[in-house]
Design a protein around this motif. Structure first.
Motif, short mmCIF file in Angstrom:
data_model
loop_
_atom_site.label_atom_id
_atom_site.label_comp_id
_atom_site.label_asym_id
_atom_site.label_seq_id
_atom_site.Cartn_x
_atom_site.Cartn_y
_atom_site.Cartn_z
N GLN A 195 53.40 29.26 5.36
CA GLN A 195 53.45 29.49 6.81
C GLN A 195 52.08 29.33 7.46
O GLN A 195 52.00 28.96 8.64
CB GLN A 195 54.03 30.87 7.13
CG GLN A 195 54.52 30.95 8.59
CD GLN A 195 54.78 32.35 9.05
OE1 GLN A 195 55.06 33.25 8.25
NE2 GLN A 195 54.69 32.57 10.36
N THR A 196 51.02 29.61 6.72
CA THR A 196 49.69 29.37 7.27
C THR A 196 49.55 27.89 7.65
O THR A 196 48.93 27.55 8.67
CB THR A 196 48.60 29.80 6.27
OG1 THR A 196 48.73 31.21 6.05
CG2 THR A 196 47.20 29.51 6.78
N SER A 234 52.41 25.75 8.03
CA SER A 234 53.51 25.30 8.90
C SER A 234 53.47 25.94 10.29
O SER A 234 54.09 25.41 11.21
CB SER A 234 54.87 25.58 8.24
OG SER A 234 55.14 26.96 8.16
N SER A 235 52.78 27.08 10.44
CA SER A 235 52.67 27.70 11.77
C SER A 235 51.26 27.62 12.35
O SER A 235 51.12 27.50 13.56
CB SER A 235 53.06 29.18 11.72
OG SER A 235 54.42 29.35 11.42
N ASP A 236 50.24 27.72 11.51
CA ASP A 236 48.88 27.85 12.06
C ASP A 236 48.11 26.53 12.10
O ASP A 236 47.07 26.45 12.75
CB ASP A 236 48.05 28.85 11.22
CG ASP A 236 48.61 30.26 11.28
OD1 ASP A 236 49.50 30.52 12.09
OD2 ASP A 236 48.15 31.10 10.48
N PRO A 295 51.55 22.65 13.60
CA PRO A 295 52.08 22.55 14.98
C PRO A 295 51.01 22.20 16.01
O PRO A 295 51.34 21.69 17.09
CB PRO A 295 52.63 23.96 15.25
CG PRO A 295 52.90 24.53 13.91
CD PRO A 295 51.82 23.98 13.01
N LEU A 296 49.75 22.48 15.70
CA LEU A 296 48.68 22.23 16.67
C LEU A 296 48.21 20.79 16.65
O LEU A 296 47.45 20.37 17.52
CB LEU A 296 47.52 23.19 16.40
CG LEU A 296 47.95 24.65 16.62
CD1 LEU A 296 46.99 25.60 15.96
CD2 LEU A 296 48.05 24.94 18.11
N GLN A 321 51.47 36.90 7.92
CA GLN A 321 52.43 35.84 8.27
C GLN A 321 53.83 36.42 8.51
O GLN A 321 54.58 36.71 7.59
CB GLN A 321 52.48 34.72 7.22
CG GLN A 321 51.19 33.92 7.13
CD GLN A 321 50.88 33.12 8.41
OE1 GLN A 321 51.65 33.09 9.36
NE2 GLN A 321 49.71 32.49 8.44
N SER A 327 57.42 27.86 14.96
CA SER A 327 56.56 26.69 14.73
C SER A 327 56.33 25.85 15.98
O SER A 327 55.25 25.29 16.14
CB SER A 327 57.16 25.76 13.66
OG SER A 327 57.19 26.35 12.40
N PRO A 348 53.02 29.14 18.12
CA PRO A 348 51.66 28.77 17.69
C PRO A 348 50.84 28.06 18.77
O PRO A 348 49.61 28.07 18.70
CB PRO A 348 51.91 27.81 16.51
CG PRO A 348 53.28 28.15 16.02
CD PRO A 348 54.05 28.54 17.25
N LEU A 349 51.51 27.46 19.74
CA LEU A 349 50.79 26.72 20.78
C LEU A 349 50.28 27.62 21.89
O LEU A 349 49.51 27.17 22.74
CB LEU A 349 51.71 25.62 21.33
CG LEU A 349 52.06 24.59 20.25
CD1 LEU A 349 53.27 23.78 20.63
CD2 LEU A 349 50.86 23.69 19.98
#
Lengths: 215, 215
Positions: free
Chosen positions: A103-104, A106-108, A111-112, B70, B107, B111-112
């Motif tokens: 998740q670090t 896939s989320s952090d 996505p950015l 997380q 996601s 995160p945005l």
């Protein structure tokens, strides 16, 4: 039991790459249907793909009940549908750690750095290519340094034992993106080693962008 | 069996809100330790918190083996550790759909819009408050419209049956953020209804920011 999965796929999508690795690890056959995400094509935004997948994203799996996206949800579904070999450790604490590692990324991180996000930053805030490249590297380095600082110390060749898990399945595609954008990896040697060990495995090698590249 | 969970928490963090809801649904007691994320404090960046949690994020759970963060990984761990009531449907297809719904939020939206991301956009690209507000609303509306267009049509009061799942556990905190930033919700009536039905449940009400607010 589904015998062949139909995957809406794009060779360079790091999220699709995750799904390809998982299907290969399970030795599940799949038919890949390319949705060309290249900025000059953007086939995911076409009316024909929207009619198939309202989310207009890749990857997605086509089942008899419909088309379903979101790579991490697909990975959990793959693991529940074909239990062997498992994509998560057996012990609850290690399952938590493996999912948190994934998740670090896939989320952090991921996505950015999607094309849609980079487009919005360019359009809304007038960012130039240098600024976007620095942004891209920033989120990878921030996430990777956090992961490197807290690498599991258990036995085994991989992060959580003797087989790769969701952690490696998300790490390897993110490392591909990092190398593609020349992100400095000198201070994450543990991640570099794990990535190299994984890419030696046939399931990872067969899923790599350079192995599945479409014109 | 752990009897009381220690949660590093912040009342306004939507990711921490997810974990509070899940613990309440399971009727698991927890001790909340506030990590003040307010921009004037930023306690998560303090050396004392970094020594506890190298990721310097909230939420995190303190177990005898260490502190682990997380939120989505924590939710799966909660569901595996205390199986009743389940946080996912029983059928594989519905599990996939519930996790995919949750991931669209965890996601593609949340995160945005974190304070760290908004800070970077402000600093790197000189964005003003109006630009940041429009950015914030953009990602919520894009994700919410995709979810509204594909709401499950099955029976039951909630998205995937008669009980809330990971889908609602991620939706309700994201709706809180949407309302807080005055995001237009008139064209997502299905999401508004589900959110309202959930907030009537004690497990959700007790977890709400206004219910747990610290000074």
């Amino acid at each position: 039991m589904i015998m062949t999965v139909k995957l809406y796929d794009y060779w360079r999508s790091s999220s699709a790459y995750r799904v390809r690795i998982a299907l290969n690890l399970k030795q599940v056959a799949y038919d890949s249907e390319t949705v060309d995400l290249h900025p000059a094509v953007r086939a995911h935004l076409s009316p024909s793909y929207q009619a198939i997948n309202a989310q207009m994203r890749v990857p997605a799996v086509a089942l008899k009940e419909g088309v379903f996206g979101q790579s991490m949800a697909i990975l959990e579904w793959i693991d529940e549908t074909w239990p062997t070999p498992p994509l998560l450790p057996r012990l609850p604490l290690l399952r938590l750690r493996a999912r948190a590692f994934a998740q670090t990324i896939s989320s952090d991180i991921q996505p950015l750095n999607t094309p849609a996000v980079l487009d919005e930053i360019r359009t809304r805030f007038g960012a130039g290519q240098d600024g976007l490249d620095a942004w891209y590297a920033h989120w990878i380095r921030r996430g990777f340094l956090a992961l490197e600082a807290d690498l599991p110390s258990g036995p085994g060749r991989f992060l959580f034992g003797d087989a790769p898990t969701l952690a490696e399945i998300t790490l390897v595609p993110q490392m591909y993106n990092a190398r593609r954008f020349n992100v400095d990896l000198t201070d994450v040697p543990g991640l570099v080693d794990i990535d190299a060990a994984c890419r030696d495995l046939p399931a990872f090698a067969k899923a790599a962008p350079e192995a599945v590249r479409t014109p």
